[in-house]
Design a protein around this motif. Structure first.
Motif, mmCIF file in Angstrom:
data_model
loop_
_atom_site.group_PDB
_atom_site.id
_atom_site.type_symbol
_atom_site.label_atom_id
_atom_site.label_comp_id
_atom_site.label_asym_id
_atom_site.label_seq_id
_atom_site.Cartn_x
_atom_site.Cartn_y
_atom_site.Cartn_z
ATOM 1 N N MET A 166 0.818 -1.214 0.000
ATOM 2 C CA MET A 166 0.000 0.000 0.000
ATOM 3 C C MET A 166 0.852 1.264 0.000
ATOM 4 N N LYS A 167 2.076 1.173 0.485
ATOM 5 C CA LYS A 167 2.963 2.334 0.435
ATOM 6 C C LYS A 167 3.342 2.693 -1.001
ATOM 7 N N LEU A 195 -5.753 -2.181 -6.479
ATOM 8 C CA LEU A 195 -4.346 -2.105 -6.862
ATOM 9 C C LEU A 195 -3.468 -3.073 -6.078
ATOM 10 N N VAL A 196 -3.923 -3.509 -4.920
ATOM 11 C CA VAL A 196 -3.140 -4.451 -4.108
ATOM 12 C C VAL A 196 -3.759 -5.850 -4.124
ATOM 13 N N MET A 200 -3.084 -9.289 -1.779
ATOM 14 C CA MET A 200 -4.145 -9.917 -0.983
ATOM 15 C C MET A 200 -4.279 -11.395 -1.325
ATOM 16 N N ALA A 201 -4.118 -11.738 -2.607
ATOM 17 C CA ALA A 201 -4.160 -13.150 -2.988
ATOM 18 C C ALA A 201 -2.994 -13.910 -2.367
ATOM 19 N N THR A 202 -1.829 -13.267 -2.307
ATOM 20 C CA THR A 202 -0.670 -13.895 -1.670
ATOM 21 C C THR A 202 -0.936 -14.173 -0.194
ATOM 22 N N ILE A 271 0.961 -15.334 -8.289
ATOM 23 C CA ILE A 271 2.174 -15.193 -9.072
ATOM 24 C C ILE A 271 2.502 -13.727 -9.314
ATOM 25 N N ARG A 272 1.483 -12.925 -9.575
ATOM 26 C CA ARG A 272 1.721 -11.489 -9.764
ATOM 27 C C ARG A 272 2.254 -10.850 -8.479
ATOM 28 N N GLY A 273 1.733 -11.287 -7.348
ATOM 29 C CA GLY A 273 2.187 -10.715 -6.080
ATOM 30 C C GLY A 273 3.612 -11.118 -5.742
#
Length: 280
Positions: A166-167, A195-196, A200-202, A271-273
Motif C-alpha cells: 500500500m505504500k 491495486l493491491v 491480498m491473494a498472496t 504469481i503477480r504478487g
C-alpha cells in the motif's frame, strides 16, 4: 520495446521458473499420498512410489471414509471456518495496513511493531488463556471460536505484507479521489484495494493452508462431532495399536481437493504478487 522492458523479461521468466520448481517439489508429497490412497495396504508399504496397477489398485480406503464418520459435515465445517477466517483476515488486515501506511501519527511505528509480534510469537503459546476465554464466553464447540482464533492468527502477516504494497500506491491518485469528494472508506475500497489485489491473494494463499490443515485448535476448542473439521475427523482412523492407513490416506486425499481449488482461484494473483518485486 524499451531497454528496461527487455531487461525485465528474463527476470520474469526466472521468477516463474523458480516458482514452478518449488511448486513441483511441494506437490510431490501430495502426489505420493494420492497414489497410495488408491492401493492395497500391502502395496502401500511394499511399493510406496509406484503407481497403482491392476493387482495393487484398491478403493477400500475411500469406502471406509464414506461409511465411517460424517465427512461431508467435516468438509463443510472446514470450508466455513477457512472462508470466513480468510475474509476477516483480508478485511481487517487490509484496513490496518492502510491506516499504518497512509496516516502518520504518534505511535505509528510502535503499532506496526506490535502487530508484527504476532508473526514472531506463535499463537499456540496462549492456548490455555484462549481456552479459558472461550469457556467464559460460551464459545467452546462452535465454529465461531475457530474463526476468531484463525483471524487473530492471520492478521499480523496480512498487515506486514499489505502495508508494504500500500505504500507503493500513488499518493496523487488518492489525493485526486479526495478532491473529487470521496470519503476515506471509498478511497480504500475503490482505489487502493483493486491495486493491491495480488498482495491480498498472496496473503490468502499463505493463510489458508495453516487454517485448513490445523489440528491443534479444533482439538482444543471444537472437538464435538457436529463441529469437527476434516483434519480432526481423519484422526478417527489413527489408533494407539492399529492404524487404517488406507482410510487415512483416502481422507487426506479428499482434504487436499478444496485447498487445490482455492489455490487455483488465487494462483494468477499469487504469481503477480510474488513476482512484483522482480520486474521493477
Amino acid at each position: 520495446m524499451s531497454h528496461r522492458a527487455r531487461s525485465s523479461l528474463p527476470r520474469t521468466a526466472a521468477a516463474h521458473a523458480i516458482l514452478l520448481t518449488y511448486t513441483v517439489i511441494a506437490l510431490f508429497p501430495v502426489f505420493v499420498i494420492v497414489i497410495n490412497s488408491m492401493k492395497s495396504r500391502r502395496a502401500i508399504f511394499a511399493h510406496p512410489l509406484q503407481l497403482p496397477g491392476r493387482e495393487t489398485f484398491d478403493l477400500i480406503g475411500f469406502q471406509t471414509v464414506l461409511q465411517q464418520g460424517n465427512f461431508p459435515l467435516y468438509f463443510w465445517n472446514s470450508l466455513v471456518v477457512t472462508v470466513a477466517s480468510l475474509f476477516l483476515v483480508l478485511l481487517f488486515g487490509a484496513m490496518a495496513a492502510f491506516a499504518l501506511s497512509e496516516y502518520r501519527f504518534r505511535g505509528n511505528t510502535l503499532m506496526g511493531l506490535y502487530l508484527a509480534l504476532g508473526i514472531m510469537i506463535p499463537i499456540r503459546l496462549g492456548t490455555v488463556a484462549i481456552l479459558q476465554m472461550m469457556v467464559a464466553s460460551h464459545l467452546v464447540n462452535t465454529l465461531f471460536a475457530l474463526i476468531l482464533v484463525y483471524t487473530a492468527q492471520g492478521i499480523p502477516l496480512a498487515v506486514f505484507i499489505l502495508s508494504e504494497f500500500m505504500k507503493s500506491v500513488s499518493d496523487d491518485l488518492k489525493n485526486a479521489g479526495r478532491i473529487d469528494g470521496l470519503s476515506e472508506y471509498r478511497i480504500f475500497f475503490r482505489l487502493v484495494l483493486p491495486l493491491v489485489r495480488p498482495a491480498m491473494a498472496t496473503v490468502a494463499v499463505f493463510s489458508m493452508i495453516p487454517i485448513w490443515n490445523d489440528l491443534w485448535f479444533p482439538l482444543i476448542l471444537a472437538p464435538a462431532e457436529h463441529v469437527k473439521t476434516v483434519t480432526l475427523g481423519a484422526q478417527i482412523f489413527l489408533g494407539q495399536f492399529v492404524t487404517n492407513w488406507n482410510a487415512v490416506l483416502a481422507s487426506l486425499s479428499l482434504a487436499i481437493l478444496p485447498v487445490l481449488v482455492l489455490y487455483l482461484i488465487f494462483s494468477r494473483q499469487l504469481i503477480r504478487g510474488i513476482t512484483a518485486g522482480a520486474v521493477k
